[in-house]
Design an enzyme around this catalytic site. Structure first.
Site, PDB file in Angstrom:
ATOM      1  N   CYS A   1      -0.963  -4.456  22.917  1.00  0.00           N
ATOM      2  CA  CYS A   1      -0.591  -4.462  24.323  1.00  0.00           C
ATOM      3  C   CYS A   1       0.764  -3.804  24.558  1.00  0.00           C
ATOM      4  O   CYS A   1       1.653  -3.882  23.709  1.00  0.00           O
ATOM      5  CB  CYS A   1      -0.514  -5.898  24.818  1.00  0.00           C
ATOM      6  SG  CYS A   1      -2.007  -6.821  24.500  1.00  0.00           S
TER       7      CYS A   1
ATOM      8  N   TRP B   1      -4.796  -4.907  24.783  1.00  0.00           N
ATOM      9  CA  TRP B   1      -5.684  -4.779  23.624  1.00  0.00           C
ATOM     10  C   TRP B   1      -6.287  -6.164  23.435  1.00  0.00           C
ATOM     11  O   TRP B   1      -5.567  -7.118  23.121  1.00  0.00           O
ATOM     12  CB  TRP B   1      -4.878  -4.351  22.399  1.00  0.00           C
ATOM     13  CG  TRP B   1      -5.688  -4.012  21.193  1.00  0.00           C
ATOM     14  CD1 TRP B   1      -6.298  -2.821  20.919  1.00  0.00           C
ATOM     15  CD2 TRP B   1      -5.945  -4.857  20.073  1.00  0.00           C
ATOM     16  NE1 TRP B   1      -6.919  -2.888  19.699  1.00  0.00           N
ATOM     17  CE2 TRP B   1      -6.731  -4.121  19.160  1.00  0.00           C
ATOM     18  CE3 TRP B   1      -5.608  -6.173  19.744  1.00  0.00           C
ATOM     19  CZ2 TRP B   1      -7.167  -4.649  17.949  1.00  0.00           C
ATOM     20  CZ3 TRP B   1      -6.049  -6.689  18.538  1.00  0.00           C
ATOM     21  CH2 TRP B   1      -6.814  -5.933  17.661  1.00  0.00           C
TER      22      TRP B   1
ATOM     23  N   HIS C   1     -20.142  -3.919 -11.384  1.00  0.00           N
ATOM     24  CA  HIS C   1     -20.279  -5.379 -11.381  1.00  0.00           C
ATOM     25  C   HIS C   1     -20.884  -5.871 -10.078  1.00  0.00           C
ATOM     26  O   HIS C   1     -20.515  -6.934  -9.585  1.00  0.00           O
ATOM     27  CB  HIS C   1     -18.913  -6.023 -11.654  1.00  0.00           C
ATOM     28  CG  HIS C   1     -18.393  -5.693 -13.011  1.00  0.00           C
ATOM     29  ND1 HIS C   1     -18.871  -6.282 -14.151  1.00  0.00           N
ATOM     30  CD2 HIS C   1     -17.474  -4.775 -13.423  1.00  0.00           C
ATOM     31  CE1 HIS C   1     -18.254  -5.772 -15.201  1.00  0.00           C
ATOM     32  NE2 HIS C   1     -17.412  -4.837 -14.790  1.00  0.00           N
TER      33      HIS C   1
ATOM     34  N   LYS D   1      -8.120   5.735   5.591  1.00  0.00           N
ATOM     35  CA  LYS D   1      -7.878   6.846   6.531  1.00  0.00           C
ATOM     36  C   LYS D   1      -9.202   7.401   7.036  1.00  0.00           C
ATOM     37  O   LYS D   1      -9.386   7.629   8.221  1.00  0.00           O
ATOM     38  CB  LYS D   1      -7.065   7.927   5.810  1.00  0.00           C
ATOM     39  CG  LYS D   1      -6.284   8.827   6.655  1.00  0.00           C
ATOM     40  CD  LYS D   1      -4.929   8.296   7.123  1.00  0.00           C
ATOM     41  CE  LYS D   1      -4.791   6.841   7.189  1.00  0.00           C
ATOM     42  NZ  LYS D   1      -3.617   6.177   7.463  1.00  0.00           N
TER      43      LYS D   1
ATOM     44  N   GLU E   1      -5.910   4.038   0.225  1.00  0.00           N
ATOM     45  CA  GLU E   1      -5.383   4.704   1.417  1.00  0.00           C
ATOM     46  C   GLU E   1      -6.370   5.756   1.943  1.00  0.00           C
ATOM     47  O   GLU E   1      -6.617   5.853   3.151  1.00  0.00           O
ATOM     48  CB  GLU E   1      -4.012   5.319   1.111  1.00  0.00           C
ATOM     49  CG  GLU E   1      -3.388   6.115   2.240  1.00  0.00           C
ATOM     50  CD  GLU E   1      -3.230   5.338   3.549  1.00  0.00           C
ATOM     51  OE1 GLU E   1      -3.407   4.117   3.560  1.00  0.00           O
ATOM     52  OE2 GLU E   1      -2.960   5.990   4.578  1.00  0.00           O
TER      53      GLU E   1
ATOM     54  N   GLU F   1     -11.076   4.839   9.406  1.00  0.00           N
ATOM     55  CA  GLU F   1     -10.486   4.510  10.712  1.00  0.00           C
ATOM     56  C   GLU F   1     -10.595   5.652  11.713  1.00  0.00           C
ATOM     57  O   GLU F   1     -10.764   5.414  12.893  1.00  0.00           O
ATOM     58  CB  GLU F   1      -9.044   4.011  10.580  1.00  0.00           C
ATOM     59  CG  GLU F   1      -8.042   5.026  10.137  1.00  0.00           C
ATOM     60  CD  GLU F   1      -6.636   4.456  10.004  1.00  0.00           C
ATOM     61  OE1 GLU F   1      -6.235   3.648  10.833  1.00  0.00           O
ATOM     62  OE2 GLU F   1      -5.931   4.860   9.058  1.00  0.00           O
TER      63      GLU F   1
ATOM     64  N   ARG G   1      -0.479   3.072  21.381  1.00  0.00           N
ATOM     65  CA  ARG G   1      -0.459   1.790  20.690  1.00  0.00           C
ATOM     66  C   ARG G   1      -1.852   1.174  20.608  1.00  0.00           C
ATOM     67  O   ARG G   1      -2.069   0.233  19.833  1.00  0.00           O
ATOM     68  CB  ARG G   1       0.468   0.820  21.420  1.00  0.00           C
ATOM     69  CG  ARG G   1       1.916   1.257  21.415  1.00  0.00           C
ATOM     70  CD  ARG G   1       2.723   0.455  22.404  1.00  0.00           C
ATOM     71  NE  ARG G   1       2.778  -0.941  22.031  1.00  0.00           N
ATOM     72  CZ  ARG G   1       3.784  -1.488  21.351  1.00  0.00           C
ATOM     73  NH1 ARG G   1       4.792  -0.753  20.977  1.00  0.00           N
ATOM     74  NH2 ARG G   1       3.774  -2.767  21.044  1.00  0.00           N
TER      75      ARG G   1
ATOM     76  N   ASN H   1       2.798 -10.057  26.637  1.00  0.00           N
ATOM     77  CA  ASN H   1       2.331  -9.718  25.281  1.00  0.00           C
ATOM     78  C   ASN H   1       2.520 -10.938  24.415  1.00  0.00           C
ATOM     79  O   ASN H   1       3.538 -11.622  24.530  1.00  0.00           O
ATOM     80  CB  ASN H   1       3.159  -8.582  24.677  1.00  0.00           C
ATOM     81  CG  ASN H   1       2.749  -7.233  25.201  1.00  0.00           C
ATOM     82  OD1 ASN H   1       1.818  -7.136  25.986  1.00  0.00           O
ATOM     83  ND2 ASN H   1       3.443  -6.199  24.769  1.00  0.00           N
ATOM     84  N   GLY H   2       1.585 -11.173  23.491  1.00  0.00           N
ATOM     85  CA  GLY H   2       1.715 -12.316  22.596  1.00  0.00           C
ATOM     86  C   GLY H   2       0.614 -13.321  22.835  1.00  0.00           C
ATOM     87  O   GLY H   2      -0.338 -13.048  23.576  1.00  0.00           O
TER      88      GLY H   2
ATOM     89  N   LYS I   1      -1.583   0.778  17.354  1.00  0.00           N
ATOM     90  CA  LYS I   1      -0.558   1.387  16.497  1.00  0.00           C
ATOM     91  C   LYS I   1       0.374   0.344  15.923  1.00  0.00           C
ATOM     92  O   LYS I   1       0.841   0.460  14.809  1.00  0.00           O
ATOM     93  CB  LYS I   1       0.234   2.405  17.331  1.00  0.00           C
ATOM     94  CG  LYS I   1       1.305   3.166  16.565  1.00  0.00           C
ATOM     95  CD  LYS I   1       0.705   4.107  15.544  1.00  0.00           C
ATOM     96  CE  LYS I   1       1.728   4.793  14.678  1.00  0.00           C
ATOM     97  NZ  LYS I   1       1.116   5.322  13.437  1.00  0.00           N
TER      98      LYS I   1
HETATM   99  C1  F6R Z   1      -3.560   2.817   9.146  1.00  0.00           C
HETATM  100  C2  F6R Z   1      -2.444   2.152   9.780  1.00  0.00           C
HETATM  101  C3  F6R Z   1      -2.306   0.691   9.618  1.00  0.00           C
HETATM  102  C4  F6R Z   1      -0.821   0.306   9.473  1.00  0.00           C
HETATM  103  C5  F6R Z   1      -0.680  -1.218   9.492  1.00  0.00           C
HETATM  104  C6  F6R Z   1       0.757  -1.641   9.318  1.00  0.00           C
HETATM  105  O1  F6R Z   1      -3.526   4.186   9.387  1.00  0.00           O
HETATM  106  O2  F6R Z   1      -1.647   2.767  10.449  1.00  0.00           O
HETATM  107  O3  F6R Z   1      -3.050   0.209   8.548  1.00  0.00           O
HETATM  108  O4  F6R Z   1      -0.337   0.845   8.276  1.00  0.00           O
HETATM  109  O5  F6R Z   1      -1.156  -1.706  10.707  1.00  0.00           O
HETATM  110  O6  F6R Z   1       1.548  -1.179  10.360  1.00  0.00           O
HETATM  111  P1  F6R Z   1       3.104  -1.071  10.197  1.00  0.00           P
HETATM  112  O7  F6R Z   1       3.380  -0.060   9.138  1.00  0.00           O
HETATM  113  O8  F6R Z   1       3.602  -0.654  11.541  1.00  0.00           O
HETATM  114  O9  F6R Z   1       3.594  -2.423   9.792  1.00  0.00           O
END
Ligand code: F6R
Length: 592
Positions: free
Chosen positions: A2, A75, A491, A472, A468, A475, A27, A99-100, A587
């Site tokens: 949010c 969100w 396994h 990537k 990773e 997502e 975000r 927010n929260g 984000k």
């Molecule tokens: C994936 C991604 C997320 C963040 C995770 C942590 O591309 O961006 O997995 O890495 O939400 O976010 P931060 O780094 O802001 O704590």
């Protein structure tokens, strides 16, 4: 997650709020809303979907010339993404954005209902509005808000407007909220980017300090007593970003990697920052979420190999609730990694570590974020604003910082020669070489973009990279992807391999090269299509291969991962996905 913007000033309130919401879009959100006030009149307009839709509605429906207003992108956490659940929320004379999460909202709501208060929706945010309205005394609004705050359990960033009052009120606990000072008024925002560079000075609002502001003056109160807050000059810091001619932020941010790495090593490669020296510790706990956690996992192999210090890597959402056994607190360091510096679980882990008296090191990208402010030691990753939801450049910078920690400490401990640092100087050119040779990556993307499932396999540090790469890809492209330690596949999970299943194998660690190849061949024997990602000097013979330049062990992840960031990008592009704002994602994950 949010986003909040409140504005009280002499500028064009409607466009300031809508443009602010657009800046917060990155975000992640699924509904948006705005409340506008001319003091005696107010309008509330909401929409499900993109801010552009809200903008259109405001254009068509709004009749008011507002003096101030509040706006929000939601969100969905508790309750679906509907008009009713979208903010702002109103009860009585109170309209607010929040927010929260209010954890005791059910209890508070039942209590208020018994006292005759009426509710119009199901959100915890309306409960806050109702509570403030219940205590509302027009002669002392700060006191009324304060009384309500004392009843709340949970997290909140609130911007509140009150019918008939020309002020906005902002307050926070465990959710970020920043006050911005511009030439033509004041902002209260969850993320400074919402002020579009207009705020030249800011205040990081302290917990439960109430900011009361109209277009000319701002006053801060703690426990109803006026206080002074520290005002920070940010006129030289850029919080904005543009695509610079690239089709997507994700591609632009990948392409920035060589320059960012080069700037960083020019500044810090030989500098004497004691935060890079972890030689005094016997145990390191790395705590983070998502990609940041994968960066931590990569560094486990580096720190254990080069420094001989035990490293454990944890997901912050698990770590914060685990029973921990610290045998020697003075010799333990907790490293928190976070691009945003606002991830709720990572912040909780940081605070718990501090309560336990354990030293904390934050590796953070956002200046002034909660982790940057609260950790004992901080290393900034200096990746600049990252706008695409999927992290790319910030991840590379996290790995760079961690790799520098491993090597600088190794030199300090006498395990490595100081010349090893010189190897980092090659890194920008190596990444550039990968990014400049994207034809093969594009061609592989065009061959695989329509798959439904895939696997990534690797061992040791290659496994950390697989984690990773797999995240990537899934997502941004919505392809179901699973990551497995190569030896673990048989396994159970190998039952999912059938004719045509795509299996990516990352192979850079020569000590396990043959083992991973054997595991890949086990899948090929069952009809899989193998794609190998490896170094130029590794002799493999697969139809589909991505080869990246050779580099020392502690540099190779930063050379290889950009190739798979690009692959994810091109696959998502072929599939027509919303690359910079993938569905359901945020984000900055500010709820646990
Ligand atoms: C994936 C991604 C997320 C963040 C995770 C942590 O591309 O961006 O997995 O890495 O939400 O976010 P931060 O780094 O802001 O704590």
């Amino acid at each position: 997650m949010c986003g909040i913007i409140g504005y009280n000033g002499k500028g064009n309130v409607k466009s300031i709020l809508i443009d602010g919401l657009k800046a917060l879009e990155y975000r992640g959100y699924d509904s948006a809303g705005i409340a506008l006030s001319s003091i005696n009149d107010k309008e509330i307009i909401k929409s499900v979907g993109r801010v552009a839709k809200l903008e259109e509605k405001v254009k068509n429906e709004s009749k008011l010339t507002p003096k101030f207003g509040i706006a929000h992108t939601r969100w969905a956490t508790n309750g679906a993404s509907t008009l009713n659940n979208a903010h702002p929320h109103t009860n009585g004379k109170i309209t607010l954005v929040h927010n929260g999460i209010i954890e005791n909202s059910d209890v508070l709501k039942n209590d208020l209902i018994k006292k005759g208060v009426k509710f119009y929706g199901d959100t915890d945010s309306e409960v806050v509005a109702a509570l403030i309205n219940y205590y509302l005394d027009d002669n002392d609004i700060v006191d009324s808000i304060n009384k309500a705050l004392k009843m709340l359990k949970g997290s909140y960033a609130l911007v509140i407007m009150i019918d008939g009052d020309n002020n906005l009120y902002a307050v926070r606990k465990d959710s970020p909220l920043i006050i911005g000072y511009s030439d033509n008024g004041y902002y209260a925002v969850s993320d400074i980017s919402a002020t579009l560079g207009n705020a030249k000075k800011i205040v990081y609002l302290d917990v439960n300090v109430i900011a009361k502001f109209n277009s000319d003056t701002i006053t801060y109160y703690r426990d109803c007593k006026e206080i002074k807050e520290k005002v920070i000059d940010v006129s030289n810091i850029s919080f904005e970003s543009s695509k610079d001619g690239y089709e997507h932020f994700m591609l632009k941010e990948i392409m920035e990697e060589p320059k960012l790495v080069s700037n960083f090593i020019n500044k810090y490669l030989y500098s004497d920052n004691s935060f890079y020296d972890i030689s005094n510790y016997k145990r390191i706990d790395i705590v983070a979420c998502g990609s940041a956690m994968h960066a931590g996992l990569t560094s486990k192999y580096l720190i254990e190999k080069y420094d001989k210090i035990e490293v454990n890597v944890y997901m912050a959402s698990e770590y914060r609730y685990e029973d921990k056994i610290y045998l020697d607190k003075d010799k333990t360091l907790i490293i928190l990694i976070s691009q945003s510096g606002e991830t709720a679980d990572t912040i909780a882990a940081l605070r718990e570590a501090k309560e336990n008296g354990i030293k904390t090191l934050g590796i953070v990208n956002r200046e002034g974020s909660t982790i940057a402010r609260e950790a004992d030691y901080v290393i900034m990753t200096e990746a600049g604003v990252e706008t695409a939801v999927a992290t790319t450049k910030a991840y590379i910078m996290q790995v760079l910082v961690l790799s520098l920690i491993a090597i600088k400490t190794s030199i300090k401990l006498g395990f490595s020669d100081k010349n090893l640092l010189d190897e980092f100087k090659k890194l920008p050119h190596l990444i550039e070489a990968v990014l400049n040779n994207s034809d093969n990556i594009k061609s592989i993307a065009s061959k695989i973009y329509n798959i439904d499932n895939c696997f990534f396999i690797g061992r040791l540090i290659d496994y950390a990279m697989c984690m990773e790469a797999s995240l990537k890809l899934k997502e941004v492209s919505y392809i179901h992807s699973e990551c497995y330690a190569a030896g673990e596949l048989k396994h159970g999970t190998i039952s999912l391999i059938e004719k045509g299943t795509t299996v990516f194998a990352i192979i850079t660690d020569k000590s396990v090269l043959d083992k991973t190849i054997s595991n890949l061949k086990e899948t090929l024997a069952r009809g899989a299509r193998g794609i190998v990602i490896t170094c130029d000097d590794t002799d493999t013979d697969f139809d589909l291969e991505i080869k990246v330049p050779n580099a020392p062990y502690f540099i190779e992840p930063m050379v290889l991962i950009p190739s798979l960031q690009l692959l994810s990008y091109y696959v998502a592009k072929e599939r027509g996905c919303d690359i910079d704002k993938p569905r359901n994602l945020a984000k900055s994950v500010t709820v646990e």
